[in-house]
Motif scaffolding. Structure first.
Motif, PDB file in Angstrom:
ATOM      1  N   THR A 152       0.858  -1.183   0.000  1.00 39.97           N
ATOM      2  CA  THR A 152       0.000   0.000   0.000  1.00 39.97           C
ATOM      3  C   THR A 152       0.894   1.232   0.000  1.00 39.97           C
ATOM      4  O   THR A 152       2.064   1.158   0.362  1.00 39.97           O
ATOM      5  CB  THR A 152      -0.928   0.067   1.232  1.00 39.97           C
ATOM      6  N   ASP A 153       0.341   2.355  -0.412  1.00 48.51           N
ATOM      7  CA  ASP A 153       1.087   3.599  -0.329  1.00 48.51           C
ATOM      8  C   ASP A 153       0.885   4.225   1.044  1.00 48.51           C
ATOM      9  O   ASP A 153      -0.231   4.221   1.580  1.00 48.51           O
ATOM     10  CB  ASP A 153       0.634   4.573  -1.425  1.00 48.51           C
ATOM     11  N   VAL A 154       1.979   4.727   1.600  1.00 47.82           N
ATOM     12  CA  VAL A 154       1.933   5.434   2.881  1.00 47.82           C
ATOM     13  C   VAL A 154       2.757   6.713   2.748  1.00 47.82           C
ATOM     14  O   VAL A 154       3.401   6.942   1.729  1.00 47.82           O
ATOM     15  CB  VAL A 154       2.473   4.571   4.045  1.00 47.82           C
ATOM     16  N   ALA A 155       2.724   7.522   3.801  1.00 50.57           N
ATOM     17  CA  ALA A 155       3.360   8.842   3.740  1.00 50.57           C
ATOM     18  C   ALA A 155       4.789   8.796   4.266  1.00 50.57           C
ATOM     19  O   ALA A 155       5.074   8.175   5.289  1.00 50.57           O
ATOM     20  CB  ALA A 155       2.545   9.840   4.559  1.00 50.57           C
ATOM     21  N   LEU A 156       5.694   9.462   3.552  1.00 49.34           N
ATOM     22  CA  LEU A 156       7.071   9.668   4.022  1.00 49.34           C
ATOM     23  C   LEU A 156       7.259  11.080   4.565  1.00 49.34           C
ATOM     24  O   LEU A 156       8.155  11.335   5.367  1.00 49.34           O
ATOM     25  CB  LEU A 156       8.064   9.481   2.874  1.00 49.34           C
ATOM     26  N   GLY A 157       6.440  12.001   4.061  1.00 49.50           N
ATOM     27  CA  GLY A 157       6.582  13.393   4.472  1.00 49.50           C
ATOM     28  C   GLY A 157       5.248  14.088   4.341  1.00 49.50           C
ATOM     29  O   GLY A 157       4.379  13.657   3.569  1.00 49.50           O
ATOM     30  N   VAL A 158       5.056  15.154   5.102  1.00 49.54           N
ATOM     31  CA  VAL A 158       3.784  15.885   5.020  1.00 49.54           C
ATOM     32  C   VAL A 158       4.014  17.337   5.447  1.00 49.54           C
ATOM     33  O   VAL A 158       4.864  17.620   6.303  1.00 49.54           O
ATOM     34  CB  VAL A 158       2.693  15.216   5.892  1.00 49.54           C
ATOM     35  N   ALA A 159       3.260  18.222   4.835  1.00 49.50           N
ATOM     36  CA  ALA A 159       3.254  19.632   5.243  1.00 49.50           C
ATOM     37  C   ALA A 159       1.842  20.170   5.095  1.00 49.50           C
ATOM     38  O   ALA A 159       1.110  19.759   4.199  1.00 49.50           O
ATOM     39  CB  ALA A 159       4.223  20.447   4.383  1.00 49.50           C
ATOM     40  N   GLY A 160       1.469  21.061   6.009  1.00 53.51           N
ATOM     41  CA  GLY A 160       0.153  21.702   5.918  1.00 53.51           C
ATOM     42  C   GLY A 160      -0.941  20.995   6.685  1.00 53.51           C
ATOM     43  O   GLY A 160      -2.103  21.414   6.655  1.00 53.51           O
ATOM     44  N   MET A 161      -0.603  19.908   7.371  1.00 54.00           N
ATOM     45  CA  MET A 161      -1.591  19.194   8.181  1.00 54.00           C
ATOM     46  C   MET A 161      -0.850  18.266   9.143  1.00 54.00           C
ATOM     47  O   MET A 161       0.333  17.973   8.957  1.00 54.00           O
ATOM     48  CB  MET A 161      -2.543  18.369   7.308  1.00 54.00           C
ATOM     49  N   ASP A 162      -1.564  17.804  10.163  1.00 56.82           N
ATOM     50  CA  ASP A 162      -0.977  16.831  11.081  1.00 56.82           C
ATOM     51  C   ASP A 162      -0.997  15.449  10.448  1.00 56.82           C
ATOM     52  O   ASP A 162      -1.945  15.092   9.745  1.00 56.82           O
ATOM     53  CB  ASP A 162      -1.766  16.790  12.395  1.00 56.82           C
ATOM     54  N   ALA A 163       0.028  14.643  10.745  1.00 59.25           N
ATOM     55  CA  ALA A 163       0.086  13.285  10.210  1.00 59.25           C
ATOM     56  C   ALA A 163      -0.995  12.412  10.826  1.00 59.25           C
ATOM     57  O   ALA A 163      -1.526  11.505  10.190  1.00 59.25           O
ATOM     58  CB  ALA A 163       1.468  12.681  10.464  1.00 59.25           C
TER      59      ALA A 163
END
Lengths: 362, 362
Positions: A152-163
């Motif tokens: 499955t695809d998951v997140a490595l990085g994020v900006a503009g919201m909480d993980a």
């Protein structure tokens, strides 16, 4: 309320030095405040020049790949055959540190972005500047997982919201407090984005619309909030690796009693476990009564005062040197079985007035 | 192309015996061919009467819960404190076998559906009959996972589509064959559905529109295709449990040589590992030359002909009974370290003409 998942076609091949905000902003002039961009990490890596040259094939390719993998990893979590699950320098646990040979020339490998949260922040800032939109950015990658087939695809990085979206403290309509409901929403957004990306060829960016409302919140934790510390993880090592660690722990078992009263049933279980493998006639006798024990202990100088129990160990007769060595190996088997039950031991000479040839202080 | 994620409001509380197809079909008369329904497993369980009565609180509640958990589990994968990760009767690995106390009266626990794939097929058939639509159904639940904080929704059951989308054999634009791209798309659909369900109170059903096109395909594997067999899993046991298994394996180490030439470096490593914990003066000598070995072996009746190497084990002097027992424990430490290196051993008397007190046949 409804969510939409939209493709961003027309981005084309990304190469080192490309301005991702310009590429994406140009391909999606229709971006709106509150949209969540789900961006495949590979185009981020390519734009950032996170590529290494390797031979196209042959043993040199494997050697070069192994070298790159070691440099990208902080520890090996599990290995079988040529598969290595490692923890990356970022803290993610994934196969081959996320190094990828697909969608790139045969003479190059793509590494993960150096700092995916920073990449997400930069892209969010670039789109605000270029397109004047307030969007969140999720940098995604494809991962396997224990216990379930398929990736499955998951997140490595994020900006503009909480993980993570935290429902703790909320109460359901029946009055039960919700205790276990920290949802990894950025992983779910990455998965939702993959649904459309996986349907189309060469589609590295999707947009989830309707999930967030502008103005968005900055957050400083980024996707690091998703990384569980290995010390908190029930699966910090592969099963085979942990079993080997158990064997090594047995080989180097410390030689000291626990100093707290051992669970009598646990000691009996350990004795039962080794019963079938020790020499016939070997007798292990648990001594738990304090009076009896102190009487026995008094006959041996140097007995640890904090020992809280004894196991008297008697070999079968007759006893010669060969039998005593075998007996010692059997005593060590028992010590190891006791350790598996969480009962530390110290090997000591036998008390006087017994038929024991050794004693374990618990 | 675009996907939509739509809520299905107005379903209300579900109780045993409710006709889910009627409830959902009535709440969503706008369902279309090709829609994917993502249905929270809890309402399926409630409609199917998968509830058990338990005391509202106190130690009896915990005992009743433990009993239910044991009945729903086939094995414990990992445990820490009151947390138990188990494999359910279906094959899923999840905390507490998916048993849930939220969104239900305090005196009841909700179990997973008996057969989530069958539940999905029944709901799909019911909606075809009632609403005349050809929809796929994903039964979803919320799970944690190793290595990453936060929970995500994944699929327990599916009907009307394959659980996994297989890209293997496809070739990327650079000519690289895609080898590792079996995507667990039903898990991604479950995650996408949760994005909207988690935003709204009491919303157990979402619809993903645009992902599939009618006519849909029946599949017989269902979500069982997602279950990885424990024997194939690098993380089939918790780290602590696997370490304990390693200790137990050490306690019950088989007593026989491997019959294949042992790796000389591995034997040296094992000797080095125990060097600091054995009695000072203990000497372990690896004998690998075939001529020397056969000369030594000839002096001991009953040596196994398939032994491919020896380690001569000599205790420090002077040697009395207490020292010989200690020496035996040290020999067993070495055997355990050798086992950790994958080198099986058999304990045997020493060959004549040596100072050894024991020998290990490799």
């Amino acid at each position: 309320m409804r969510l939409e998942i939209l493709p961003v076609p027309g981005i084309g091949h990304v190469t080192e030095g490309d301005d991702l905000a310009a590429l994406i902003g140009g391909a999606a002039p229709w971006l709106r405040d509150g949209d969540v961009l789900v961006v495949t990490s590979k185009i981020v890596s390519k734009a950032e020049g996170r590529l290494v040259d390797v031979p196209a094939d042959g043993p040199d390719r494997q050697a070069a790949r192994d070298e790159v993998l070691a440099a990208e990893s902080v520890r090996v979590v599990a290995a079988r055959g040529t598969t290595q699950i490692v923890q990356t320098r970022h803290g993610f646990v994934m196969a081959a540190a996320g190094i990828d040979a697909s969608n790139v020339d045969k003479t190059r490998l793509v590494l993960l972005p150096e700092d995916p949260d920073a990449s997400a922040r930069a892209l969010r800032a670039g789109l605000r500047e270029r397109n004047g939109v307030d969007v969140a950015v999720v940098i995604s990658d494809t991962m396997g997982r224990p216990w379930r087939n398929g990736l499955t695809d998951v997140a490595l990085g994020v900006a503009g919201m909480d993980a993570i979206r935290d429902h703790r403290g909320e109460v359901d309509p029946y009055g039960n407090e919700l205790v276990l409901t920290q949802m990894a929403v950025v992983d779910e957004l990455a998965a939702a984005g993959e649904l459309i990306k996986g349907k189309c060829d060469q589609l590295p960016v999707a947009v989830v619309r309707g999930y967030l409302s502008a103005p968005l919140t900055e957050n400083t934790d980024g996707a690091r909030a998703l990384i569980r510390d290995a010390s908190m993880d029930l699966f910090s090592l592969g099963t085979a690796e942990a079993k080997a660690a158990g064997l090594l722990a047995a080989a180097t078992l410390p030689d000291q009693p626990g100093g707290v009263a051992a669970d009598r049933a646990a000691v009996d279980r350990a004795i039962a476990i080794v019963a079938d493998v020790v020499a016939p006639g070997t007798v292990f006798t648990q001594v738990t009564d304090a009076d009896v024990r102190s009487g026995l202990v008094a006959t041996v100088p140097g007995w640890p005062t904090h020992a809280t129990g004894l196991v008297l160990c008697s070999p079968p007769t007759p006893v010669g040197p060969v039998q005593l060595v075998r007996f010692g190996t059997d005593v060590q088997r028992l010590r190891t079985a006791l350790a598996a039950e969480g009962v530390p031991t110290q090997l000591l000479p036998p008390p006087g007035g017994t038929t024991a040839a050794a004693t374990l202080a618990l």
